[in-house]
Design a protein around this motif. Structure first.
Motif, PDB file in Angstrom:
ATOM      1  N   TRP A   1      23.753  32.064  58.780  1.00 14.82           N
ATOM      2  CA  TRP A   1      23.821  31.011  58.025  1.00 14.82           C
ATOM      3  C   TRP A   1      24.769  31.507  56.650  1.00 14.82           C
ATOM      4  CZ3 TRP A   1      19.009  27.189  58.035  1.00 14.82           C
ATOM      5  CH2 TRP A   1      19.742  25.942  57.639  1.00 14.82           C
ATOM      6  N   ILE A   2      24.442  32.350  56.131  1.00 13.48           N
ATOM      7  CA  ILE A   2      25.094  32.726  54.914  1.00 13.48           C
ATOM      8  C   ILE A   2      26.732  32.585  54.792  1.00 13.48           C
ATOM      9  CG2 ILE A   2      25.028  35.158  54.847  1.00 13.48           C
ATOM     10  CD1 ILE A   2      24.355  32.813  51.602  1.00 13.48           C
ATOM     11  N   TYR A   3      27.289  33.173  55.726  1.00 16.65           N
ATOM     12  CA  TYR A   3      28.526  33.196  56.025  1.00 16.65           C
ATOM     13  C   TYR A   3      29.431  31.819  55.787  1.00 16.65           C
ATOM     14  CZ  TYR A   3      33.352  34.436  57.396  1.00 16.65           C
ATOM     15  OH  TYR A   3      34.542  34.730  57.508  1.00 16.65           O
ATOM     16  N   GLY A   4      28.659  30.888  56.751  1.00 22.75           N
ATOM     17  CA  GLY A   4      29.268  29.578  56.688  1.00 22.75           C
ATOM     18  C   GLY A   4      28.885  28.900  55.570  1.00 22.75           C
ATOM     19  N   LEU A   5      28.005  29.173  54.807  1.00 22.58           N
ATOM     20  CA  LEU A   5      27.638  28.454  53.478  1.00 22.58           C
ATOM     21  C   LEU A   5      28.491  28.858  52.393  1.00 22.58           C
ATOM     22  CD1 LEU A   5      23.707  28.406  53.423  1.00 22.58           C
ATOM     23  CD2 LEU A   5      25.161  26.372  53.528  1.00 22.58           C
TER      24      LEU A   5
ATOM     25  N   PHE B   1      16.803  27.764  48.213  1.00 17.41           N
ATOM     26  CA  PHE B   1      17.281  27.571  49.571  1.00 17.41           C
ATOM     27  C   PHE B   1      17.380  25.956  49.744  1.00 17.41           C
ATOM     28  CE2 PHE B   1      16.702  26.281  54.080  1.00 17.41           C
ATOM     29  CZ  PHE B   1      17.982  26.315  54.253  1.00 17.41           C
ATOM     30  N   PRO B   2      16.192  25.128  49.439  1.00 19.30           N
ATOM     31  CA  PRO B   2      16.090  23.680  49.640  1.00 19.30           C
ATOM     32  C   PRO B   2      16.964  23.296  48.493  1.00 19.30           C
ATOM     33  CG  PRO B   2      14.280  24.510  48.935  1.00 19.30           C
ATOM     34  CD  PRO B   2      14.716  25.641  49.418  1.00 19.30           C
ATOM     35  N   LEU B   3      17.097  23.875  47.316  1.00 20.72           N
ATOM     36  CA  LEU B   3      17.948  23.429  46.127  1.00 20.72           C
ATOM     37  C   LEU B   3      19.311  23.465  46.317  1.00 20.72           C
ATOM     38  CD1 LEU B   3      16.180  24.777  43.000  1.00 20.72           C
ATOM     39  CD2 LEU B   3      16.549  22.411  43.816  1.00 20.72           C
ATOM     40  N   ALA B   4      19.750  24.575  47.323  1.00 25.74           N
ATOM     41  CA  ALA B   4      21.196  24.635  47.591  1.00 25.74           C
ATOM     42  C   ALA B   4      21.598  23.656  48.601  1.00 25.74           C
ATOM     43  CB  ALA B   4      21.237  26.169  48.311  1.00 25.74           C
ATOM     44  N   LEU B   5      20.718  23.451  49.326  1.00 21.24           N
ATOM     45  CA  LEU B   5      21.183  22.210  50.471  1.00 21.24           C
ATOM     46  C   LEU B   5      21.301  20.924  49.838  1.00 21.24           C
ATOM     47  CD1 LEU B   5      18.143  22.762  53.363  1.00 21.24           C
ATOM     48  CD2 LEU B   5      20.742  23.341  53.398  1.00 21.24           C
TER      49      LEU B   5
ATOM     50  N   PHE C   1      12.500  20.026  53.438  1.00 26.10           N
ATOM     51  CA  PHE C   1      12.293  21.469  54.074  1.00 26.10           C
ATOM     52  C   PHE C   1      11.053  22.302  53.443  1.00 26.10           C
ATOM     53  CE2 PHE C   1      12.770  26.015  53.584  1.00 26.10           C
ATOM     54  CZ  PHE C   1      12.674  26.386  54.897  1.00 26.10           C
ATOM     55  N   PRO C   2      10.968  21.929  51.818  1.00 20.94           N
ATOM     56  CA  PRO C   2       9.863  22.641  51.295  1.00 20.94           C
ATOM     57  C   PRO C   2       8.535  21.895  51.695  1.00 20.94           C
ATOM     58  CG  PRO C   2      11.097  21.241  49.889  1.00 20.94           C
ATOM     59  CD  PRO C   2      12.181  21.455  50.920  1.00 20.94           C
ATOM     60  N   LEU C   3       8.701  20.474  51.978  1.00 22.08           N
ATOM     61  CA  LEU C   3       7.406  19.903  52.287  1.00 22.08           C
ATOM     62  C   LEU C   3       6.766  20.498  53.604  1.00 22.08           C
ATOM     63  CD1 LEU C   3       5.368  17.583  51.914  1.00 22.08           C
ATOM     64  CD2 LEU C   3       7.202  16.093  53.358  1.00 22.08           C
ATOM     65  N   SER C   4       7.854  20.525  54.513  1.00 21.83           N
ATOM     66  CA  SER C   4       7.341  21.312  55.972  1.00 21.83           C
ATOM     67  C   SER C   4       6.843  22.669  55.790  1.00 21.83           C
ATOM     68  CB  SER C   4       8.494  21.242  56.922  1.00 21.83           C
ATOM     69  OG  SER C   4       9.277  22.278  56.568  1.00 21.83           O
ATOM     70  N   ARG C   5       7.351  23.592  54.913  1.00 21.57           N
ATOM     71  CA  ARG C   5       6.871  24.790  54.868  1.00 21.57           C
ATOM     72  C   ARG C   5       5.552  24.895  53.976  1.00 21.57           C
ATOM     73  NH1 ARG C   5      10.812  24.109  58.371  1.00 21.57           N
ATOM     74  NH2 ARG C   5      11.206  25.901  59.177  1.00 21.57           N
TER      75      ARG C   5
ATOM     76  N   VAL D   1      28.553  28.103  40.681  1.00 20.86           N
ATOM     77  CA  VAL D   1      27.329  28.007  40.761  1.00 20.86           C
ATOM     78  C   VAL D   1      26.647  27.688  42.327  1.00 20.86           C
ATOM     79  CG1 VAL D   1      25.203  26.412  39.721  1.00 20.86           C
ATOM     80  CG2 VAL D   1      27.494  26.920  38.520  1.00 20.86           C
ATOM     81  N   GLY D   2      27.415  26.886  42.883  1.00 20.57           N
ATOM     82  CA  GLY D   2      26.662  26.568  44.427  1.00 20.57           C
ATOM     83  C   GLY D   2      26.722  28.154  45.273  1.00 20.57           C
ATOM     84  N   THR D   3      27.603  28.737  45.056  1.00 22.10           N
ATOM     85  CA  THR D   3      27.837  30.113  45.674  1.00 22.10           C
ATOM     86  C   THR D   3      26.519  31.230  45.117  1.00 22.10           C
ATOM     87  OG1 THR D   3      30.119  30.118  46.039  1.00 22.10           O
ATOM     88  CG2 THR D   3      29.125  32.394  46.101  1.00 22.10           C
ATOM     89  N   VAL D   4      26.148  31.081  43.908  1.00 19.01           N
ATOM     90  CA  VAL D   4      25.129  31.844  43.428  1.00 19.01           C
ATOM     91  C   VAL D   4      23.833  31.085  44.097  1.00 19.01           C
ATOM     92  CG1 VAL D   4      23.992  32.452  41.449  1.00 19.01           C
ATOM     93  CG2 VAL D   4      26.301  32.546  41.353  1.00 19.01           C
ATOM     94  N   LEU D   5      23.610  29.808  43.982  1.00 19.75           N
ATOM     95  CA  LEU D   5      22.475  29.167  44.566  1.00 19.75           C
ATOM     96  C   LEU D   5      22.107  29.582  45.852  1.00 19.75           C
ATOM     97  CD1 LEU D   5      20.255  27.500  43.488  1.00 19.75           C
ATOM     98  CD2 LEU D   5      21.579  25.446  44.086  1.00 19.75           C
ATOM     99  N   ALA D   6      23.528  29.854  46.753  1.00 17.83           N
ATOM    100  CA  ALA D   6      23.407  29.809  48.036  1.00 17.83           C
ATOM    101  C   ALA D   6      22.854  31.431  48.270  1.00 17.83           C
ATOM    102  CB  ALA D   6      24.812  29.643  48.979  1.00 17.83           C
ATOM    103  N   LEU D   7      23.527  32.309  47.519  1.00 16.62           N
ATOM    104  CA  LEU D   7      23.021  33.721  47.668  1.00 16.62           C
ATOM    105  C   LEU D   7      21.761  33.904  47.413  1.00 16.62           C
ATOM    106  CD1 LEU D   7      26.054  35.276  46.145  1.00 16.62           C
ATOM    107  CD2 LEU D   7      25.343  35.437  48.808  1.00 16.62           C
ATOM    108  N   ALA D   8      20.993  33.161  46.417  1.00 18.24           N
ATOM    109  CA  ALA D   8      19.583  33.215  46.075  1.00 18.24           C
ATOM    110  C   ALA D   8      18.858  32.612  47.056  1.00 18.24           C
ATOM    111  CB  ALA D   8      19.549  32.484  44.816  1.00 18.24           C
ATOM    112  N   GLY D   9      19.235  31.586  47.742  1.00 11.47           N
ATOM    113  CA  GLY D   9      18.381  31.105  48.965  1.00 11.47           C
ATOM    114  C   GLY D   9      18.443  31.931  49.994  1.00 11.47           C
ATOM    115  N   PHE D  10      19.693  32.513  50.265  1.00 11.18           N
ATOM    116  CA  PHE D  10      19.563  33.917  51.383  1.00 11.18           C
ATOM    117  C   PHE D  10      18.546  34.849  50.991  1.00 11.18           C
ATOM    118  CE2 PHE D  10      21.586  38.301  52.013  1.00 11.18           C
ATOM    119  CZ  PHE D  10      21.436  38.133  53.123  1.00 11.18           C
TER     120      PHE D  10
END
Length: 198
Positions: A44-48, A119-123, A151-155, A65-74
């Protein structure tokens, strides 16, 4: 070539994430689900990162900022998949795992509790960014925000029906995003990137 790989990544990541849920053991990730989830995160991370690059062409600060958030979600996705894997192979229950993590509060915060919500914040951030830059229609931005909220509700609840619903929602959003990527390259026609204009 990069565009095709980005598109494949945007579909393969959430698809593998949805498949992983089918391999839950009771309400926990077992060995199989954890391995599939780890593969999902890597795929997933490559596409994000490709999508955030497009956002960065319009709004460089937001893209960074979004890139950093995506990497943190990764990082969070990898951490929780490995947690589930090691719980399963060492036969450690969920409460035992949480109790062990509580013995190392700072390390657990860095490894699990801080990157986990990324991850959900990145979405959500991605949905807002795409709608704000007009690289995607408003409904698609809203769908990404909704998927990030569900997503976080489900997990957290560990309820399979909610988890499957969240997975389908995320997969639908990213499939639509992948189609848009193929059609437009996520670039607005007739407009120079902000970074090129400065």
């Amino acid at each position: 070539m990069n565009t095709h790989l980005h598109v494949i990544s945007l579909i393969a990541g959430p698809l593998l994430g949805a498949v992983a849920t089918f391999f839950w053991e009771s309400d926990r990730y077992g060995v199989t689900a954890s391995v599939v989830l780890m593969c999902s995160t890597v795929a997933w991370i490559y596409g994000l990162l490709g999508v955030w690059e497009r956002v960065g062409e319009r709004r460089p600060w937001f893209g960074a900022v979004g890139t950093v958030l995506a990497l943190a979600g990764f990082a969070g996705g990898m951490a929780f998949s490995l947690q589930g894997f090691f719980e399963a192979i060492f036969r450690v229950s969920g409460p035992e795992s949480l109790a062990a993590a509580a013995d190392h509060p700072i390390a657990s915060a860095v490894v699990l509790w801080i990157p986990g919500p990324a991850f959900p914040l990145a979405l959500c951030a991605l949905g807002i960014a795409l709608a704000w830059t007009r690289l995607a229609p408003l409904w698609l931005g809203a769908l990404l925000v909704l998927s990030g909220a569900v997503f976080p509700l489900s997990r957290i609840t560990r309820t399979e029906s909610i988890a499957h619903a969240a997975d389908v929602l995320i997969l639908a959003a990213f499939t639509a995003l992948a189609v848009l990527y193929v059609r437009t390259g996520l670039r607005r026609p007739g407009r120079e990137p902000a970074s090129a204009a400065t």
